[in-house]
Design a protein around this motif. Structure first.
Motif, PDB file in Angstrom:
ATOM      1  N   ASP A  70      46.166  50.277  31.311  1.00 29.98           N
ATOM      2  CA  ASP A  70      45.429  51.410  31.541  1.00 29.98           C
ATOM      3  C   ASP A  70      45.371  52.595  30.376  1.00 29.98           C
ATOM      4  N   SER A  75      50.768  48.757  32.275  1.00 27.45           N
ATOM      5  CA  SER A  75      50.052  47.665  32.396  1.00 27.45           C
ATOM      6  C   SER A  75      50.234  47.462  33.993  1.00 27.45           C
ATOM      7  N   HIS A  76      48.938  46.454  34.517  1.00 26.82           N
ATOM      8  CA  HIS A  76      48.810  46.270  35.888  1.00 26.82           C
ATOM      9  C   HIS A  76      48.420  44.689  35.898  1.00 26.82           C
ATOM     10  N   LEU A  89      37.851  47.497  27.487  1.00 25.65           N
ATOM     11  CA  LEU A  89      38.890  47.117  28.306  1.00 25.65           C
ATOM     12  C   LEU A  89      39.992  46.645  27.501  1.00 25.65           C
TER      13      LEU A  89
END
Ligand code: FES
Length: 100
Positions: A70, A75-76, A89
């Motif tokens: 993000d 981090s996701h 992205l």
């Protein structure tokens, strides 16, 4: 490129990155579909060192997970088959040493 070229209309082109590599895709595509179309099939590494990638394409198996970075740098973990491409992205592929 593994996309159908005739008799199909696409959204506008967008560019996103995975592991620093720029990928061109079209709005409305999933990240997994765009990566597959670009020839990138290995999205993470299993505990045994094998490659993993798109399998169910409907958010069930989690074989396609990647990390989405993000704006704050966090981090996701996301299933790339359930994430729509968008301009700018930033993604990272995963390895078992990441804990999954
Ligand atoms: S391919 Fe199964 S969750 Fe994405």
């Amino acid at each position: 490129m593994l996309r159908i070229d005739t008799h199909i209309s696409r959204g506008p082109k967008v560019t996103f990155r995975i592991d620093g590599q720029a990928i061109t895709a079209y709005a409305g595509e999933s990240v997994a579909a765009a990566l597959l179309a670009s020839g990138l099939r290995r999205l993470r590494t299993s505990p045994g060192g094998g490659g993993r990638g798109l399998f169910c394409a409907m958010g069930v198996c989690q074989e396609c997970v990647v990390e989405m970075i993000d704006a704050a740098g966090a981090s996701h973990v996301v299933a790339s088959c359930q994430l729509e491409v968008s301009e700018g992205l930033e993604l990272r592929s995963r390895t078992f040493v990441d804990g999954h």
